[in-house]
Design a protein around this motif. Structure first.
Motif, PDB file in Angstrom:
ATOM      1  N   ARG A 187     -47.109  -8.057   7.036  1.00  0.00           N
ATOM      2  CA  ARG A 187     -46.788  -8.549   8.384  1.00  0.00           C
ATOM      3  C   ARG A 187     -47.621  -7.885   9.476  1.00  0.00           C
ATOM      4  O   ARG A 187     -47.515  -8.272  10.650  1.00  0.00           O
ATOM      5  N   LEU A 188     -48.412  -6.890   9.131  1.00  0.00           N
ATOM      6  CA  LEU A 188     -49.200  -6.173  10.138  1.00  0.00           C
ATOM      7  C   LEU A 188     -50.316  -7.065  10.695  1.00  0.00           C
ATOM      8  O   LEU A 188     -50.853  -7.919   9.991  1.00  0.00           O
ATOM      9  N   PRO A 189     -50.716  -6.845  11.953  1.00  0.00           N
ATOM     10  CA  PRO A 189     -51.702  -7.735  12.595  1.00  0.00           C
ATOM     11  C   PRO A 189     -53.153  -7.345  12.357  1.00  0.00           C
ATOM     12  O   PRO A 189     -54.041  -7.842  13.045  1.00  0.00           O
ATOM     13  N   TYR A 190     -53.422  -6.481  11.412  1.00  0.00           N
ATOM     14  CA  TYR A 190     -54.766  -5.937  11.257  1.00  0.00           C
ATOM     15  C   TYR A 190     -55.639  -6.801  10.350  1.00  0.00           C
ATOM     16  O   TYR A 190     -55.189  -7.312   9.321  1.00  0.00           O
ATOM     17  N   SER A 191     -56.911  -6.917  10.714  1.00  0.00           N
ATOM     18  CA  SER A 191     -57.863  -7.724   9.938  1.00  0.00           C
ATOM     19  C   SER A 191     -58.095  -7.165   8.547  1.00  0.00           C
ATOM     20  O   SER A 191     -58.444  -7.898   7.618  1.00  0.00           O
ATOM     21  N   ILE A 192     -57.904  -5.872   8.382  1.00  0.00           N
ATOM     22  CA  ILE A 192     -58.215  -5.222   7.118  1.00  0.00           C
ATOM     23  C   ILE A 192     -57.216  -5.557   6.018  1.00  0.00           C
ATOM     24  O   ILE A 192     -57.545  -5.518   4.832  1.00  0.00           O
ATOM     25  N   VAL A 193     -55.984  -5.914   6.377  1.00  0.00           N
ATOM     26  CA  VAL A 193     -54.895  -6.032   5.406  1.00  0.00           C
ATOM     27  C   VAL A 193     -55.214  -6.983   4.251  1.00  0.00           C
ATOM     28  O   VAL A 193     -55.056  -6.615   3.075  1.00  0.00           O
ATOM     29  N   PRO A 194     -55.671  -8.223   4.488  1.00  0.00           N
ATOM     30  CA  PRO A 194     -55.889  -9.142   3.358  1.00  0.00           C
ATOM     31  C   PRO A 194     -57.049  -8.759   2.454  1.00  0.00           C
ATOM     32  O   PRO A 194     -57.200  -9.329   1.370  1.00  0.00           O
ATOM     33  N   HIS A 195     -57.871  -7.808   2.872  1.00  0.00           N
ATOM     34  CA  HIS A 195     -59.034  -7.424   2.071  1.00  0.00           C
ATOM     35  C   HIS A 195     -58.738  -6.283   1.111  1.00  0.00           C
ATOM     36  O   HIS A 195     -59.612  -5.911   0.314  1.00  0.00           O
ATOM     37  N   LEU A 196     -57.552  -5.698   1.178  1.00  0.00           N
ATOM     38  CA  LEU A 196     -57.233  -4.532   0.358  1.00  0.00           C
ATOM     39  C   LEU A 196     -56.465  -4.934  -0.890  1.00  0.00           C
ATOM     40  O   LEU A 196     -55.548  -5.754  -0.829  1.00  0.00           O
ATOM     41  N   ILE A 466     -73.295   3.504  16.192  1.00  0.00           N
ATOM     42  CA  ILE A 466     -72.734   4.097  14.987  1.00  0.00           C
ATOM     43  C   ILE A 466     -72.153   3.013  14.087  1.00  0.00           C
ATOM     44  O   ILE A 466     -72.340   3.037  12.861  1.00  0.00           O
ATOM     45  N   GLU A 467     -71.464   2.036  14.687  1.00  0.00           N
ATOM     46  CA  GLU A 467     -70.880   0.987  13.874  1.00  0.00           C
ATOM     47  C   GLU A 467     -71.961   0.138  13.199  1.00  0.00           C
ATOM     48  O   GLU A 467     -71.793  -0.323  12.060  1.00  0.00           O
ATOM     49  N   GLY A 468     -73.090  -0.073  13.892  1.00  0.00           N
ATOM     50  CA  GLY A 468     -74.204  -0.800  13.289  1.00  0.00           C
ATOM     51  C   GLY A 468     -74.818  -0.038  12.132  1.00  0.00           C
ATOM     52  O   GLY A 468     -75.160  -0.612  11.095  1.00  0.00           O
ATOM     53  N   LYS A 469     -74.961   1.272  12.297  1.00  0.00           N
ATOM     54  CA  LYS A 469     -75.510   2.098  11.226  1.00  0.00           C
ATOM     55  C   LYS A 469     -74.586   2.106  10.010  1.00  0.00           C
ATOM     56  O   LYS A 469     -75.043   2.035   8.863  1.00  0.00           O
ATOM     57  N   LEU A 470     -73.276   2.204  10.259  1.00  0.00           N
ATOM     58  CA  LEU A 470     -72.337   2.247   9.156  1.00  0.00           C
ATOM     59  C   LEU A 470     -72.348   0.935   8.377  1.00  0.00           C
ATOM     60  O   LEU A 470     -72.369   0.920   7.141  1.00  0.00           O
ATOM     61  N   GLU A 471     -72.340  -0.187   9.090  1.00  0.00           N
ATOM     62  CA  GLU A 471     -72.408  -1.482   8.420  1.00  0.00           C
ATOM     63  C   GLU A 471     -73.693  -1.599   7.609  1.00  0.00           C
ATOM     64  O   GLU A 471     -73.685  -2.049   6.457  1.00  0.00           O
ATOM     65  N   GLN A 472     -74.803  -1.188   8.202  1.00  0.00           N
ATOM     66  CA  GLN A 472     -76.081  -1.271   7.508  1.00  0.00           C
ATOM     67  C   GLN A 472     -76.070  -0.425   6.239  1.00  0.00           C
ATOM     68  O   GLN A 472     -76.580  -0.848   5.188  1.00  0.00           O
ATOM     69  N   LEU A 473     -75.482   0.763   6.301  1.00  0.00           N
ATOM     70  CA  LEU A 473     -75.442   1.638   5.133  1.00  0.00           C
ATOM     71  C   LEU A 473     -74.592   1.040   4.018  1.00  0.00           C
ATOM     72  O   LEU A 473     -74.991   1.057   2.844  1.00  0.00           O
ATOM     73  N   ILE A 474     -73.427   0.501   4.358  1.00  0.00           N
ATOM     74  CA  ILE A 474     -72.565  -0.091   3.333  1.00  0.00           C
ATOM     75  C   ILE A 474     -73.252  -1.278   2.669  1.00  0.00           C
ATOM     76  O   ILE A 474     -73.186  -1.452   1.446  1.00  0.00           O
ATOM     77  N   ILE A 475     -73.940  -2.092   3.458  1.00  0.00           N
ATOM     78  CA  ILE A 475     -74.680  -3.223   2.880  1.00  0.00           C
ATOM     79  C   ILE A 475     -75.783  -2.717   1.949  1.00  0.00           C
ATOM     80  O   ILE A 475     -75.991  -3.249   0.856  1.00  0.00           O
ATOM     81  N   THR A 476     -76.484  -1.682   2.368  1.00  0.00           N
ATOM     82  CA  THR A 476     -77.538  -1.112   1.534  1.00  0.00           C
ATOM     83  C   THR A 476     -76.984  -0.614   0.203  1.00  0.00           C
ATOM     84  O   THR A 476     -77.574  -0.846  -0.863  1.00  0.00           O
ATOM     85  N   LEU A 477     -75.842   0.059   0.251  1.00  0.00           N
ATOM     86  CA  LEU A 477     -75.253   0.597  -0.974  1.00  0.00           C
ATOM     87  C   LEU A 477     -74.728  -0.516  -1.877  1.00  0.00           C
ATOM     88  O   LEU A 477     -74.681  -0.355  -3.097  1.00  0.00           O
ATOM     89  N   TYR A 478     -74.327  -1.632  -1.283  1.00  0.00           N
ATOM     90  CA  TYR A 478     -74.011  -2.813  -2.096  1.00  0.00           C
ATOM     91  C   TYR A 478     -75.271  -3.319  -2.793  1.00  0.00           C
ATOM     92  O   TYR A 478     -75.257  -3.632  -3.986  1.00  0.00           O
ATOM     93  N   GLU A 479     -76.359  -3.390  -2.051  1.00  0.00           N
ATOM     94  CA  GLU A 479     -77.600  -3.903  -2.617  1.00  0.00           C
ATOM     95  C   GLU A 479     -78.138  -3.006  -3.727  1.00  0.00           C
ATOM     96  O   GLU A 479     -78.839  -3.456  -4.620  1.00  0.00           O
ATOM     97  N   TYR A 480     -77.777  -1.719  -3.686  1.00  0.00           N
ATOM     98  CA  TYR A 480     -78.226  -0.776  -4.706  1.00  0.00           C
ATOM     99  C   TYR A 480     -77.211  -0.608  -5.829  1.00  0.00           C
ATOM    100  O   TYR A 480     -77.369   0.256  -6.683  1.00  0.00           O
ATOM    101  N   ASN A 491     -65.212  -3.079   5.263  1.00  0.00           N
ATOM    102  CA  ASN A 491     -65.847  -2.293   6.320  1.00  0.00           C
ATOM    103  C   ASN A 491     -65.928  -3.086   7.627  1.00  0.00           C
ATOM    104  O   ASN A 491     -65.617  -2.559   8.711  1.00  0.00           O
ATOM    105  N   GLN A 492     -66.329  -4.344   7.541  1.00  0.00           N
ATOM    106  CA  GLN A 492     -66.435  -5.169   8.753  1.00  0.00           C
ATOM    107  C   GLN A 492     -65.059  -5.405   9.370  1.00  0.00           C
ATOM    108  O   GLN A 492     -64.912  -5.393  10.601  1.00  0.00           O
ATOM    109  N   ALA A 493     -64.034  -5.601   8.525  1.00  0.00           N
ATOM    110  CA  ALA A 493     -62.685  -5.791   9.049  1.00  0.00           C
ATOM    111  C   ALA A 493     -62.167  -4.522   9.709  1.00  0.00           C
ATOM    112  O   ALA A 493     -61.521  -4.572  10.766  1.00  0.00           O
ATOM    113  N   PHE A 494     -62.448  -3.374   9.106  1.00  0.00           N
ATOM    114  CA  PHE A 494     -62.025  -2.086   9.671  1.00  0.00           C
ATOM    115  C   PHE A 494     -62.674  -1.851  11.027  1.00  0.00           C
ATOM    116  O   PHE A 494     -61.995  -1.486  12.008  1.00  0.00           O
ATOM    117  N   LEU A 495     -63.974  -2.054  11.110  1.00  0.00           N
ATOM    118  CA  LEU A 495     -64.670  -1.873  12.389  1.00  0.00           C
ATOM    119  C   LEU A 495     -64.166  -2.873  13.425  1.00  0.00           C
ATOM    120  O   LEU A 495     -64.059  -2.553  14.621  1.00  0.00           O
TER     121      LEU A 495
END
Length: 532
Positions: A187-196, A466-480, A491-495
């Motif tokens: 029931r929480l209004p946060y974007s992150i909830v359905p992704h966990l 900082i949020e742009g750097k964090l998103e970029q890093l997570i995407i990079t680590l996915y690619e690797y 990550n995008q929902a959390f930010l």
């Protein structure tokens, strides 16, 4: 400082050789057992990404050798992400989420609002840790349940003298304790909830978002089996005179209006000649009978465990007395834990426990360019570091908090921030665990931590936030192949949630990280080594 006899080194070498042989075997089992069971987490990808088929595991994309001599894990790009980039420079056009340019804003928090929050996720009944924290003055606690958690979480009336609230069952419970059941979370209004995912350590992320939304200025990230050494006082007051304060990198206060650290805490800085550091030996770990023990934290790259540059206490003291360049804001303080510290399964199966850390009243700051593994068992985060609290969800819980620490530490270097360790203010009496099961789940730490920290040393970003750097890093680590696709979505929902609650991300620091060449582990030639 810490000393070790050549005999002990020899014993460790023999034990390490046997254990690392087992690691290679489990590396192969890991392909079919672990990644097979978690393929839904690590390999399910969006149609917008150019990748191998969804049935292909991360291990298949970045495989280990099946030869008898083994093959080291290497960081290499194995797939390309072409989905939306919500916070990056290139994503500010058609792919950028409109709500991020004009934050929708979350409604005012419903319920208690506190400056200091503790966050726990558990499947157990209330523990001593929970009872201790809810009895503290000025602290609130949010407990995040899971599918296996008790439906009702009852704690006796608090000692603060304030009226107790009531939970959904009508039982009285401390007003500074919030229990989020499975239904509450949905029931929480946060974007992150359905992704966990359910039945995963990553449920704890909901607690972080809840605490931030409900006024947190400091968050105590804690496990429910880590009790306070001083239950009446909680985390030591002197730590709040250090956290989020700006210091020259020789430990001096940078600004006149900062609170003095006082005489009850000493601030030291780790040397920077190596790109990883083991903080445990400096704190003088000892087992029963007052035996000095050599201890390393879970997630420390095994290839550097015996490298004296990563733990030498005398070198640390010499380094701390020198005038260092630059400044850092200490935004995270990790408490060491007495009795059963956070060590890996290799240590637990081969070395002595329990262990107590004898050196008291010391905060060890880690400067830019150096990694040290940090856990989710007893750590204080200032508001300026809340952006770095997100736990990855496509890896095992025994890996998630360590990977988080390495990702966060790297971005902190661009934010002018540092993390630190503190003499123990907590002790751990672990919930029941199988050491061999822990070993299996920790396999990525043993085989990938060295390559990952070396990669992060070299990694740079042209993002301006900082949020742009964090998103970029997570995407990079996915690619690797280190993370799965769902970690990008989480990550995008959390930010997005942080932006919607008008969280102020820290600005880029005065000195942006430009990379360093990491230390390379040398191959061992047993024919030339007699006692090492």
């Amino acid at each position: 400082g810490w000393t070790m006899s050549s005999l002990r080194f020899s014993r460790i070498a023999r034990i390490s050789a046997m254990v690392l042989s087992v690691v290679l075997v489990f590396g192969l089992l890991y392909t079919s057992m672990f990644y097979g069971t978690m393929s839904g987490m690590t390999t399910r990808v969006q149609s917008s990404s150019t990748v191998a088929p969804a049935s292909t595991s991360a291990m298949d994309l970045n495989p280990f050798s099946s030869s008898s001599s083994g093959k080291l894990f290497k960081m290499k790009k194995v797939r390309t992400y072409t989905g939306p980039r919500l916070f990056s420079i290139e994503g500010r056009g058609s792919h950028r989420n409109k709500s991020l340019d004009e934050p929708k804003g979350l409604a005012p928090p419903d319920g208690i609002v506190c400056d200091k929050w503790a966050v726990v996720t558990t499947i157990f009944e209330p523990t001593d840790t929970v009872r201790e924290i809810v009895s503290l003055k000025d602290w609130c606690m949010v407990v995040v349940g899971d599918k296996k958690s008790p439906p009702d979480y009852w704690v006796p009336k608090e000692e603060r003298g304030k009226p107790a609230g009531a939970n959904s069952k009508g039982k009285r419970t401390p007003e500074n304790l919030v229990y989020l059941s499975a239904k509450d979370q949905e029931r929480l209004p946060y974007s992150i909830v359905p992704h966990l995912r359910w039945n995963h350590f990553g449920r704890k992320n909901i607690g972080f978002v809840y605490a931030i939304h409900h006024g947190a200025k400091v968050i105590y990230d804690v496990d429910d089996d880590n009790t306070l050494l001083d239950p009446a006082k909680g985390p030591p007051d002197h730590l709040f005179n250090v956290i989020n304060k700006v210091f020259d990198n020789d430990g001096k206060r940078r600004t006149d209006n900062e609170i003095d650290r006082g005489d009850d805490v000493k601030l030291v800085w780790t040397p920077s000649e190596h790109h990883v550091y083991n903080p445990y030996p400096y704190y003088d770990p000892r087992s029963a009978g007052n035996y000095s023990e050599f201890v390393w934290p879970r997630g420390f790259p095994l290839e550097f465990v015996k490298d004296r540059r990563t733990f030498d206490a005398d070198n640390l003291e010499r380094h701390s007395r020198k005038k260092q360049s630059g400044t850092s804001r200490i935004s995270i303080i990790q408490s060491l834990a007495n009795h059963d510290p956070d060590v890996d399964a290799i240590y637990r199966m081969t070395r002595r426990l329990p262990v107590e850390f004898e050196r008291q009243g010391v905060v060890m700051a880690v400067p830019p360019g150096v990694f040290a593994p940090m856990n989710a068992q007893a750590a204080l985060y200032s508001r300026e570091a809340f952006w770095g609290m997100l736990l990855p969800v496509t890896v095992h819980g025994r890996v998630s908090d360590i990977w988080r620490s390495y990702f966060t530490e790297r971005i902190m270097w661009d934010a002018g921030q540092s993390m630190s360790f503190a003499s123990p203010f907590a002790e751990q009496y672990r919930n029941p665990h199988s050491y061999l099961a822990d070993f299996e789940s920790e396999t990525p730490l043993y085989l990938q931590a060295g390559a990952l920290t070396s990669f992060l040393c070299r990694w740079t970003s042209n993002e301006k936030t900082i949020e742009g750097k964090l998103e970029q890093l997570i995407i990079t680590l996915y690619e690797y192949g280190v993370l799965g696709i769902e970690d990008i979505n989480v990550n995008q929902a959390f930010l997005s949630d942080l932006a919607d609650m008008n969280y102020e991300f820290p600005a880029i620091g005065d000195s942006v990280w430009t990379g360093r060449e990491p230390i390379t582990a040398e191959a061992v030639d047993d024919r030339r080594s007699s006692s090492d």
